[in-house]
Write a protein that holds these residues in place. Structure first.
Motif, PDB file in Angstrom:
ATOM      1  N   THR A  87      42.732  87.162   8.360  1.00  0.00           N
ATOM      2  CA  THR A  87      43.472  87.246   6.914  1.00  0.00           C
ATOM      3  C   THR A  87      42.313  86.585   5.904  1.00  0.00           C
ATOM      4  OG1 THR A  87      44.100  84.871   7.441  1.00  0.00           O
ATOM      5  CG2 THR A  87      45.659  86.836   7.994  1.00  0.00           C
ATOM      6  N   ASP A  88      42.753  87.273   4.809  1.00  0.00           N
ATOM      7  CA  ASP A  88      41.966  86.963   3.394  1.00  0.00           C
ATOM      8  C   ASP A  88      42.702  87.604   2.378  1.00  0.00           C
ATOM      9  OD1 ASP A  88      40.086  86.018   2.233  1.00  0.00           O
ATOM     10  OD2 ASP A  88      38.444  87.098   2.793  1.00  0.00           O
ATOM     11  N   CYS A  89      42.337  87.405   1.146  1.00  0.00           N
ATOM     12  CA  CYS A  89      42.843  87.652  -0.032  1.00  0.00           C
ATOM     13  C   CYS A  89      41.964  88.606  -0.772  1.00  0.00           C
ATOM     14  CB  CYS A  89      43.460  86.438  -0.940  1.00  0.00           C
ATOM     15  SG  CYS A  89      44.617  85.611  -0.100  1.00  0.00           S
ATOM     16  N   ILE A 150      41.545  83.806  12.452  1.00  0.00           N
ATOM     17  CA  ILE A 150      40.253  83.630  11.789  1.00  0.00           C
ATOM     18  C   ILE A 150      40.509  83.622  10.478  1.00  0.00           C
ATOM     19  CG2 ILE A 150      38.067  83.985  11.616  1.00  0.00           C
ATOM     20  CD1 ILE A 150      37.834  84.728  14.573  1.00  0.00           C
ATOM     21  N   THR A 151      40.174  82.926   9.538  1.00  0.00           N
ATOM     22  CA  THR A 151      40.922  83.091   8.004  1.00  0.00           C
ATOM     23  C   THR A 151      39.681  82.345   6.908  1.00  0.00           C
ATOM     24  OG1 THR A 151      42.753  83.038   6.405  1.00  0.00           O
ATOM     25  CG2 THR A 151      42.210  81.016   7.842  1.00  0.00           C
ATOM     26  N   ASP A 152      39.837  82.554   5.816  1.00  0.00           N
ATOM     27  CA  ASP A 152      39.059  81.978   4.937  1.00  0.00           C
ATOM     28  C   ASP A 152      39.732  80.704   4.647  1.00  0.00           C
ATOM     29  OD1 ASP A 152      36.928  81.919   3.244  1.00  0.00           O
ATOM     30  OD2 ASP A 152      37.555  83.618   1.976  1.00  0.00           O
ATOM     31  N   PHE A 170      43.168  78.417  15.672  1.00  0.00           N
ATOM     32  CA  PHE A 170      42.611  78.828  14.278  1.00  0.00           C
ATOM     33  C   PHE A 170      41.307  78.570  14.268  1.00  0.00           C
ATOM     34  CE2 PHE A 170      44.922  74.567  13.851  1.00  0.00           C
ATOM     35  CZ  PHE A 170      43.860  73.904  13.418  1.00  0.00           C
ATOM     36  N   GLN A 171      40.646  79.154  13.321  1.00  0.00           N
ATOM     37  CA  GLN A 171      39.330  79.112  13.059  1.00  0.00           C
ATOM     38  C   GLN A 171      39.080  79.323  11.420  1.00  0.00           C
ATOM     39  OE1 GLN A 171      36.497  80.776  15.517  1.00  0.00           O
ATOM     40  NE2 GLN A 171      35.037  81.191  13.939  1.00  0.00           N
ATOM     41  N   PHE A 172      38.500  78.373  10.749  1.00  0.00           N
ATOM     42  CA  PHE A 172      37.984  78.935   9.361  1.00  0.00           C
ATOM     43  C   PHE A 172      36.450  79.112   9.256  1.00  0.00           C
ATOM     44  CE2 PHE A 172      42.004  76.081   9.136  1.00  0.00           C
ATOM     45  CZ  PHE A 172      42.646  76.659   8.601  1.00  0.00           C
ATOM     46  N   VAL A 173      36.362  79.937   8.531  1.00  0.00           N
ATOM     47  CA  VAL A 173      34.991  80.659   8.369  1.00  0.00           C
ATOM     48  C   VAL A 173      34.308  79.545   7.181  1.00  0.00           C
ATOM     49  CG1 VAL A 173      35.401  82.821   9.058  1.00  0.00           C
ATOM     50  CG2 VAL A 173      35.320  82.160   6.734  1.00  0.00           C
ATOM     51  N   PRO A 175      32.071  78.725   3.908  1.00  0.00           N
ATOM     52  CA  PRO A 175      32.192  79.452   2.534  1.00  0.00           C
ATOM     53  C   PRO A 175      30.980  80.318   2.469  1.00  0.00           C
ATOM     54  CG  PRO A 175      32.436  76.720   2.271  1.00  0.00           C
ATOM     55  CD  PRO A 175      32.059  77.140   3.604  1.00  0.00           C
ATOM     56  N   ARG A 176      31.413  81.422   1.721  1.00  0.00           N
ATOM     57  CA  ARG A 176      30.224  82.488   1.406  1.00  0.00           C
ATOM     58  C   ARG A 176      29.717  82.882   2.551  1.00  0.00           C
ATOM     59  NH1 ARG A 176      29.673  78.375  -2.083  1.00  0.00           N
ATOM     60  NH2 ARG A 176      28.474  77.293  -0.782  1.00  0.00           N
ATOM     61  N   ASN A 177      30.607  83.170   3.744  1.00  0.00           N
ATOM     62  CA  ASN A 177      30.057  83.811   4.856  1.00  0.00           C
ATOM     63  C   ASN A 177      31.171  84.831   5.281  1.00  0.00           C
ATOM     64  OD1 ASN A 177      29.033  85.003   7.241  1.00  0.00           O
ATOM     65  ND2 ASN A 177      29.330  83.072   8.336  1.00  0.00           N
ATOM     66  N   HIS A 178      30.846  86.127   5.104  1.00  0.00           N
ATOM     67  CA  HIS A 178      31.882  86.921   5.281  1.00  0.00           C
ATOM     68  C   HIS A 178      31.718  87.949   6.399  1.00  0.00           C
ATOM     69  CE1 HIS A 178      32.736  86.341   0.984  1.00  0.00           C
ATOM     70  NE2 HIS A 178      31.776  86.480   0.660  1.00  0.00           N
ATOM     71  N   ARG A 179      30.765  87.426   7.212  1.00  0.00           N
ATOM     72  CA  ARG A 179      30.421  88.262   8.638  1.00  0.00           C
ATOM     73  C   ARG A 179      31.326  87.747   9.538  1.00  0.00           C
ATOM     74  NH1 ARG A 179      23.646  87.890   9.107  1.00  0.00           N
ATOM     75  NH2 ARG A 179      23.495  89.073   7.328  1.00  0.00           N
ATOM     76  N   ALA A 180      31.951  86.387   9.546  1.00  0.00           N
ATOM     77  CA  ALA A 180      32.753  86.046  10.606  1.00  0.00           C
ATOM     78  C   ALA A 180      34.147  86.417  10.603  1.00  0.00           C
ATOM     79  CB  ALA A 180      32.666  84.502  10.788  1.00  0.00           C
ATOM     80  N   ASN A 181      34.563  86.945   9.275  1.00  0.00           N
ATOM     81  CA  ASN A 181      35.946  87.214   9.072  1.00  0.00           C
ATOM     82  C   ASN A 181      35.990  88.796   9.002  1.00  0.00           C
ATOM     83  OD1 ASN A 181      38.635  87.381   8.528  1.00  0.00           O
ATOM     84  ND2 ASN A 181      38.615  86.031   6.583  1.00  0.00           N
ATOM     85  N   ALA A 182      36.625  89.414  10.097  1.00  0.00           N
ATOM     86  CA  ALA A 182      36.992  90.923  10.025  1.00  0.00           C
ATOM     87  C   ALA A 182      37.729  91.123   8.719  1.00  0.00           C
ATOM     88  CB  ALA A 182      37.514  91.381  11.270  1.00  0.00           C
TER      89      ALA A 182
END
Length: 292
Positions: A87-89, A150-152, A170-173, A175-182
């Motif tokens: 999930t992300d916005c 897995i979310t921001d 749950f797992q939080f990525v 900051p500023r790492n966009h590779r782990a969050n599909a």
């Protein structure tokens, strides 16, 4: 064949998907030629006396290699990402909708390969957790029980409390790492599809109705996407456990200008028989009806 013959190329597709071309395509610069390393000397064949005659499979003569049976081994590995959703916005849209929305909450489910978008009004914890619960409950109702999220780093505490109550990991990525969050890639895919749809709307279509086009954008996008495990099924079919019925729910290009019939009970005797409208999408609670 019929589409290619009668449907003209649409500039809306390019407006929603254009990217700067990669460097080095058909480059005119001279590329350095790699130097070829000398071929290694062939290893000496093992003495035949070490292998019984009836088990001797290594030919002494290279010409005998034609009769060798080549054996290939494959491994079937369990998929660790099954039951994982991301999930992300998105960023803020330039126009606030009539319902007060200005962002998209985007969810990506790996098992169904589906992308879900929910218009939201802001980025506060209350708004994000409400959209998060709506997406989570939708997956559960469809029979796709989430196991890992897995979310921001947004609405961290409310999401942790909710997932803990649901026995979901749950797992939080970072900051500023966009590779782990599909969901980051899902956002890009959804925005490309959604912007192309906005560019097909009528020139007088009010942009403040952008969030009303979301349902059709989700459906058409997931119809085009296929499953990771079965390329013969669409993400829509896997998510909703049924194929899309075009006869029951007809759809048209978003924002198309239309004239809707008005019954005699709601118009005057000499009044127009129809009213100017814009098409917004299907009406799933009705049969062969659309929203305008």
């Amino acid at each position: 064949e019929t589409i290619r013959r009668h449907l003209a190329p649409s500039p809306a597709t390019s407006k929603g998907r254009m990217k700067r071309p990669r460097q080095g395509i058909r480059s005119t610069r001279q590329q350095p030629q790699p130097t070829k390393a000398p071929a290694p000397a062939p290893a000496p064949a093992p003495p035949s006396r070490l292998i019984p005659a009836h088990l001797h499979l290594i030919p002494q003569d290279p010409s005998e290699e034609e009769g060798i049976n080549h054996i290939y081994c494959f491994a079937a590995l369990a998929d660790k990402q099954q039951g994982t959703f991301y999930t992300d916005c998105t960023g803020a849209l330039p126009v606030q909708s009539l319902d007060g929305n200005q962002y998209f909450f985007v969810g990506y489910d790996y098992g169904t390969n589906s992308i879900t978008s929910i218009p939201i009004a802001g980025m506060t914890n209350d708004i994000i957790i409400t959209a998060f619960k709506q997406y989570y409950n939708m997956l559960v109702e469809k029979g796709h029980n989430p196991k890992l999220n897995i979310t921001d780093n947004q609405a961290v505490q409310p999401i942790k409390q909710f997932l803990t109550s649901q026995n979901c990991e749950f797992q939080f990525v970072e900051p500023r790492n966009h590779r782990a969050n599909a969901a980051e890639r899902a956002i890009q895919t959804f925005k490309n599809h959604y912007i192309s749809g906005l560019c097909t709307t009528d020139k007088d279509f009010p942009l403040q109705l952008w969030d009303q086009l979301n349902d059709q954008a989700m459906d058409t996008l997931n119809i085009l996407r296929t499953l990771n495990k079965d390329k013969t099924k669409s993400a829509y079919e896997e998510l909703h456990n049924k194929r899309y019925d075009w006869n029951r729910y007809p759809i048209a290009p978003p924002g198309t200008k239309a004239v809707v019939y008005e019954a005699p009970s709601v118009r005057t005797s000499c009044g127009p028989r129809g009213v100017d409208t814009w098409y917004l999408g299907k009406a799933p609670e009705h049969y062969r009806n659309c929203r305008f």
